[in-house]
Design a protein around this motif. Structure first.
Motif, mmCIF file in Angstrom:
data_model
loop_
_atom_site.group_PDB
_atom_site.id
_atom_site.type_symbol
_atom_site.label_atom_id
_atom_site.label_comp_id
_atom_site.label_asym_id
_atom_site.label_seq_id
_atom_site.Cartn_x
_atom_site.Cartn_y
_atom_site.Cartn_z
ATOM 1 N N ARG A 1 0.833 -1.205 0.026
ATOM 2 C CA ARG A 1 -0.128 0.010 0.138
ATOM 3 C C ARG A 1 0.764 1.279 0.132
ATOM 4 N N HIS A 2 1.959 1.291 0.541
ATOM 5 C CA HIS A 2 2.693 2.538 0.887
ATOM 6 C C HIS A 2 3.608 2.803 -0.591
ATOM 7 N N GLU A 3 3.785 1.716 -1.550
ATOM 8 C CA GLU A 3 4.295 1.967 -2.821
ATOM 9 C C GLU A 3 3.048 2.387 -3.834
ATOM 10 N N GLY B 1 0.910 5.377 -1.010
ATOM 11 C CA GLY B 1 1.320 6.002 -0.028
ATOM 12 C C GLY B 1 2.841 6.747 -0.341
ATOM 13 N N ASP C 1 5.818 6.022 -0.054
ATOM 14 C CA ASP C 1 6.946 5.273 -0.572
ATOM 15 C C ASP C 1 6.532 5.130 -2.202
ATOM 16 N N THR D 1 2.149 10.032 7.126
ATOM 17 C CA THR D 1 2.094 8.417 7.278
ATOM 18 C C THR D 1 0.917 7.863 7.990
ATOM 19 N N GLU E 1 -2.646 5.898 6.852
ATOM 20 C CA GLU E 1 -3.050 4.779 6.942
ATOM 21 C C GLU E 1 -4.510 4.989 7.810
#
Length: 392
Positions: free
Chosen positions: A48-50, A53, A55, A82, A86
């Protein structure tokens, strides 16, 4: 106008204003798209961060600049924290789950729309055609009464009436959050989402107040008529959207040389990116006649489907073919979420008799499982009952 025509017109107007049409179809669409988005978010949870999000290759600054140009909406661009990411991702997961079970659907459908728009507009280069369909349907579902059946809302409607405390609390909390977001100028990069959210919030409060203090009054009847009109219009738009998707896809395919010579399907079957089962893809691609028939069949079905809506039998046959086609795409080309989204959209055309029978079958199977389990009988709800009050 002849008297017979006037009576037909009067009956049509009566039906459109007094009834929210397609309760089972809209429920299937709600469950289908809620499940599709939920499964996608859960499957991509490690990434999810890539994808969306901090990253990701599409940075927060780049997303902010794009939103300023196209006036799209994404709550993820309110802050680059961050923790905020989330929270928004969690709201997307929770709202998708609640859409599937149909809990407080009028409110949850708005949160579902916010979650879909926020994530997809944060990174516009992530996703495929299925994400575009989810994007559109998330907006349309806000305007439907899609929890009349097969939902916790419908279950609550048949229970003895009690004072509703959850609704006012939820409405107040969301109103406070919306006020703060508007006050600080962060209710999206465009005014349309602010107006839409305030309009929905106001309508929810008005609906609750009239239903609580004047349940048998003319204003209550008027609100029901307006809700039915909006629902029926949105359901018609969903049907039209599905027809447009297939018509444009089919007519564009006709213009392609690979579709004209019957070899279009051969090439994706030989790409590693679209071959989760290489042996199966190779076996299918080795049959020239099969590839040609599937290629031409896809074009014929997509072009013909909008013209078959006035013939129920032909429409149902093509509907089954298209659903099987999308199931095949999920297995052969490794695009499960695209296929789920399209099958959920196709479900709006499923016959009511089939859906009612399917629901009864599921209830019977569930009751058999419960009868053979150790679950106390007092927890076995009578889900066969139809809601006396239309909700959703």
């Amino acid at each position: 106008m002849k008297p017979a025509q006037e009576r037909k017109l009067a009956r049509a107007v009566q039906r459109v204003t007094a009834t929210a049409l397609g309760p089972y179809q809209s429920a299937v669409v709600r469950i289908g798209f809620g499940a599709t988005w939920l499964l996608f978010l859960l499957s991509e949870f490690p990434n999810r961060h890539e994808l969306y999000g901090p990253d990701g290759p599409w940075s927060w600054e780049m997303g902010k600049e794009l939103i300023a140009d196209n006036n799209a909406f994404s709550a993820l661009l309110w802050s680059d924290s961050t923790l905020w990411f989330e929270f928004v991702y969690g709201v997307g997961v929770l709202s998708s789950l609640l859409m599937v079970v149909g809990w407080r659907t009028r409110t949850v459908s708005v949160l579902f729309m916010i979650g879909v728009l926020s994530l997809q507009n944060r990174s516009i280069f992530v996703g495929d055609g299925g994400d575009n369909v989810v994007h559109l349907m998330a907006v349309y579902l806000v305007m439907t009464r899609c929890a009349q059946v097969w939902s916790l809302d419908a279950r609550r409607a048949v229970l003895p009436s009690a004072r509703d405390r959850t609704g006012p609390v939820l409405w107040s909390v969301l109103g406070a959050l919306l006020f703060v977001g508007t006050l600080v100028g962060r209710a999206g990069g465009d005014e349309w989402i602010t107006v839409l959210l305030w309009g929905v919030w106001t309508a929810q409060g008005l609906w609750w107040a009239v239903n609580r203090y004047a349940p048998d009054s003319e204003p209550r009847t008027l609100l029901d008529v307006l809700a039915n009109l909006v629902h029926n219009a949105a359901l018609a738009v969903i049907m039209a959207e599905v027809c447009v998707i297939y018509a444009t896809a089919g007519w564009y395919k006709i213009q392609g040389s690979r579709w004209q010579d019957g070899t279009a399907l051969y090439y994706p079957l030989n790409l590693d990116y679209f071959a989760p089962w290489p042996a199966l893809s190779g076996l299918l691609a080795s049959g020239g006649v099969v590839v040609m028939l599937l290629t031409y069949g896809t074009v014929i079905v997509q072009v013909a489907f909008p013209f078959t809506l006035f013939n129920r039998r032909v429409k149902n046959v093509l509907l089954v073919i298209m659903m099987l086609e999308h199931a095949g795409i999920a297995v052969l080309l490794g695009l499960p979420f695209f296929s789920l989204a399209m099958i959920a959209a196709d479900a709006v055309f499923l016959p009511t008799a089939f859906l009612v029978g399917l629901g009864a079958l599921v209830v019977r199977r569930r009751d058999r499982l419960l009868a053979g389990s150790a679950i106390p009988s007092q927890f076995r709800r009578r889900s066969e009952e139809q809601p006396r009050t239309l909700v959703g």
